[in-house]
Write a protein that holds these residues in place. Structure first.
Motif, PDB file in Angstrom:
ATOM      1  N   LEU A 107       0.854  -1.192   0.000  1.00  0.00           N
ATOM      2  CA  LEU A 107       0.000   0.000   0.000  1.00  0.00           C
ATOM      3  C   LEU A 107       0.889   1.241   0.000  1.00  0.00           C
ATOM      4  CD1 LEU A 107      -2.544  -1.176   2.712  1.00  0.00           C
ATOM      5  CD2 LEU A 107      -2.925  -1.072   0.227  1.00  0.00           C
ATOM      6  N   VAL A 108       0.894   1.926  -1.124  1.00  0.00           N
ATOM      7  CA  VAL A 108       1.757   3.109  -1.232  1.00  0.00           C
ATOM      8  C   VAL A 108       0.970   4.306  -1.746  1.00  0.00           C
ATOM      9  CG1 VAL A 108       3.970   1.930  -1.426  1.00  0.00           C
ATOM     10  CG2 VAL A 108       2.581   2.249  -3.473  1.00  0.00           C
ATOM     11  N   GLY A 109      -0.312   4.350  -1.399  1.00  0.00           N
ATOM     12  CA  GLY A 109      -1.167   5.400  -1.956  1.00  0.00           C
ATOM     13  C   GLY A 109      -1.333   6.622  -1.067  1.00  0.00           C
ATOM     14  N   GLY A 110      -0.808   6.572   0.142  1.00  0.00           N
ATOM     15  CA  GLY A 110      -1.010   7.690   1.060  1.00  0.00           C
ATOM     16  C   GLY A 110      -0.247   8.934   0.615  1.00  0.00           C
ATOM     17  N   GLU A 111      -0.716  10.090   1.045  1.00  0.00           N
ATOM     18  CA  GLU A 111      -0.083  11.344   0.630  1.00  0.00           C
ATOM     19  C   GLU A 111       1.131  11.702   1.474  1.00  0.00           C
ATOM     20  OE1 GLU A 111      -2.614  14.689   0.025  1.00  0.00           O
ATOM     21  OE2 GLU A 111      -4.131  13.492  -1.005  1.00  0.00           O
ATOM     22  N   VAL A 142       0.075  -8.281   2.693  1.00  0.00           N
ATOM     23  CA  VAL A 142      -0.213  -6.850   2.525  1.00  0.00           C
ATOM     24  C   VAL A 142       0.788  -6.100   3.394  1.00  0.00           C
ATOM     25  CG1 VAL A 142      -1.895  -4.992   2.838  1.00  0.00           C
ATOM     26  CG2 VAL A 142      -2.666  -7.298   2.209  1.00  0.00           C
ATOM     27  N   PHE A 143       1.411  -5.091   2.806  1.00  0.00           N
ATOM     28  CA  PHE A 143       2.376  -4.279   3.552  1.00  0.00           C
ATOM     29  C   PHE A 143       1.954  -2.824   3.554  1.00  0.00           C
ATOM     30  CE2 PHE A 143       4.749  -7.836   1.796  1.00  0.00           C
ATOM     31  CZ  PHE A 143       5.449  -8.291   2.901  1.00  0.00           C
ATOM     32  N   ASN A 144       1.881  -2.234   4.719  1.00  0.00           N
ATOM     33  CA  ASN A 144       1.837  -0.778   4.763  1.00  0.00           C
ATOM     34  C   ASN A 144       3.174  -0.310   4.204  1.00  0.00           C
ATOM     35  OD1 ASN A 144      -0.659  -0.731   5.935  1.00  0.00           O
ATOM     36  ND2 ASN A 144       0.025  -0.040   7.955  1.00  0.00           N
ATOM     37  N   GLY A 145       3.138   0.669   3.334  1.00  0.00           N
ATOM     38  CA  GLY A 145       4.350   1.038   2.613  1.00  0.00           C
ATOM     39  C   GLY A 145       5.313   1.925   3.369  1.00  0.00           C
ATOM     40  N   ASP A 146       5.120   2.094   4.660  1.00  0.00           N
ATOM     41  CA  ASP A 146       6.001   3.021   5.384  1.00  0.00           C
ATOM     42  C   ASP A 146       6.617   2.392   6.627  1.00  0.00           C
ATOM     43  OD1 ASP A 146       3.684   2.796   6.816  1.00  0.00           O
ATOM     44  OD2 ASP A 146       3.289   4.939   6.976  1.00  0.00           O
ATOM     45  N   ASP A 183       7.481   3.051  12.088  1.00  0.00           N
ATOM     46  CA  ASP A 183       6.675   3.676  11.042  1.00  0.00           C
ATOM     47  C   ASP A 183       7.401   4.960  10.637  1.00  0.00           C
ATOM     48  OD1 ASP A 183       4.860   5.357   9.691  1.00  0.00           O
ATOM     49  OD2 ASP A 183       3.141   4.501  10.715  1.00  0.00           O
ATOM     50  N   LEU A 184       7.805   5.012   9.362  1.00  0.00           N
ATOM     51  CA  LEU A 184       8.634   6.136   8.898  1.00  0.00           C
ATOM     52  C   LEU A 184       7.836   7.403   8.620  1.00  0.00           C
ATOM     53  CD1 LEU A 184      10.749   4.132   6.339  1.00  0.00           C
ATOM     54  CD2 LEU A 184      11.573   5.140   8.466  1.00  0.00           C
ATOM     55  N   GLY A 185       6.554   7.336   8.817  1.00  0.00           N
ATOM     56  CA  GLY A 185       5.689   8.423   8.388  1.00  0.00           C
ATOM     57  C   GLY A 185       5.783   9.735   9.159  1.00  0.00           C
ATOM     58  N   ARG A 186       6.637   9.826  10.159  1.00  0.00           N
ATOM     59  CA  ARG A 186       6.799  11.057  10.930  1.00  0.00           C
ATOM     60  C   ARG A 186       8.265  11.457  10.900  1.00  0.00           C
ATOM     61  NH1 ARG A 186       1.957   9.609  14.284  1.00  0.00           N
ATOM     62  NH2 ARG A 186       2.015   7.536  13.418  1.00  0.00           N
TER      63      ARG A 186
END
Ligand code: GDD
Ligand code: MG
Length: 360
Positions: free
Chosen positions: A9-13, A105-109, A220-223
């Protein structure tokens, strides 16, 4: 179960990583010089997973141009580009036609050392419709809280529980191994969240989901603060990714003098560092960065083509490609500077700043 496919899943902004994600989609953000998604692909390959579906949406070109059809990596990559985001389950439903059997399924971050082959074994042994990778955290409120019994059977999934209300500390670590029938439970044609809708519905319907709890490295790399922590851990070898911690990377060969380099540091090809500059500890310099006389860089990640002027200082910050820091300028801790931004000579950037040329 020989051929497990993977959907990433790599669709997040990547809103929390702005302004970095104005110019680079989150999965292409580099970890020590290599796009994060490329590092994930490598991990899949090593586990024998070569059939990968990328569910993308935001800035897909950066992804498709880098990976193509996957043949360069000896993999097969299929793309599904969502015009409007379909959510974490809608994205899976959207690629149903490509799915033949059980799939990851992988969260992409997520950066993790999880052993995928061991997770396949676990899933086989349990025989549920899905197995979820969980890890234990102190505060589950920013994650999906998962309740399960000693045998691993999951009885509740509570996404982002308000602080203090979580019934336990095991959280959804963003890797699932699902049977194809899970796709039947996802309605088509509208956004659906796997965390808020699909998992709770499967549990309510009595379908068996199992918890694969490990104590692997996980972040989680998102921050932005996590992005810097992840680099520190990679540089320290806590997350095994670089060959050996120390002073690493293709740029090391070009160093004239190591006196100002404080390990651990990773330098990509073409970087130049003036012998009177101080670089490190915990610094990553991308390709063709230039650090001039008397400059100081600590605890920071610089992407490609970044120039740090004479006597400038950069602390605990992330600088995207093409950033210029003028002579004597100071970049305060916790700052994130977007692509091509120019910090003029002598300017003091306040700690925690977000600087970018991007016009909304
Ligand atoms: N294709 C597609 N379409 N991908 C999406 C969409 C969408 O509409 N929305 C999000 N994604 C991708 C993101 O790019 C990211 O890789 C992943 O799905 C998860 O989205 P995030 O926005 O990063 O979610 P989160 O970090 O707040 O929470 C999720 O991850 C936690 C672990 O880090 C949840 O799965 C939590 O339950 C989990 O604990
Ligand atoms: Mg996330």
């Amino acid at each position: 179960m020989s051929e497990v496919q993977a959907i990433i899943l790599v669709g997040g902004e990547g809103t929390r990583l702005r302004p970095l994600t104005y110019g680079t989609p989150k999965p292409m953000v580099p970890i020590a010089g290599v796009p994060f998604l490329a590092r994930s692909m490598e991990r899949l390959y090593e586990a024998g997973i070569t059939d990968v579906i990328l569910a993308a949406g935001y800035m897909p070109k950066a992804i498709t141009e880098y990976f193509g059809d996957g043949s360069r990596l000896d993999m097969r990559i299929t793309y599904a580009i969502e015009e409007t985001p379909l959510g974490t389950a809608g994205a899976l439903k959207n690629v149903e036609e490509h799915v033949r059997g059980p799939f990851f399924v992988f969260n992409g971050d997520i950066l993790t050392s999880l052993d995928l082959r061991a997770m396949i074994q676990y899933h086989k042994k349990k025989g549920g419709v899905g197995s979820l990778h969980l890890i234990e955290v102190e505060d589950p409120s920013a994650f999906g809280c998962v309740v399960h019994d000693a045998d691993g059977a999951i009885s509740a999934f509570i996404e982002k529980p308000p602080p203090g209300t979580a019934p336990g500390n095991d959280i959804n670590a963003g890797t699932y191994l699902l049977e194809r029938e899970v796709l039947d439970a996802i309605p088509a044609g509208r956004p659906v969240s796997i965390e808020r809708e699909t998992f709770p519905q499967l549990i309510a319907a009595g379908k068996k989901l199992y918890a694969h709890v490990t104590n692997d490295y996980w972040i989680d790399l998102g921050r932005p603060e996590n992005y810097l922590t992840a680099h520190r851990d990679v540089l320290a070898g806590i997350m095994p990714l670089l060959v050996e911690p120390g002073i690493t990377g293709e740029g090391v060969a070009g160093l004239r003098d190591r006196r100002g380099i404080v390990a651990p540091v990773h330098l990509d090809a073409g970087t130049t560092i003036d012998p009177t500059a101080t670089v490190g500890p915990n610094v990553v310099l991308g390709r063709a960065c230039h650090v001039e006389a008397g400059a100081v860089i600590r605890e920071s990640v610089l992407w490609d083509d970044v120039r740090i002027g004479p006597r400038a200082t950069v602390e605990e910050s992330i600088l995207a490609s093409g950033v210029c820091v003028g002579s004597g300028a100071k970049v305060g801790a916790g700052s994130v500077v977007g692509h091509g931004y120019v910090i003029a000579d002598g300017v003091e950037v306040a700690p925690g700043s977000r600087l970018s040329e991007h016009k909304k």
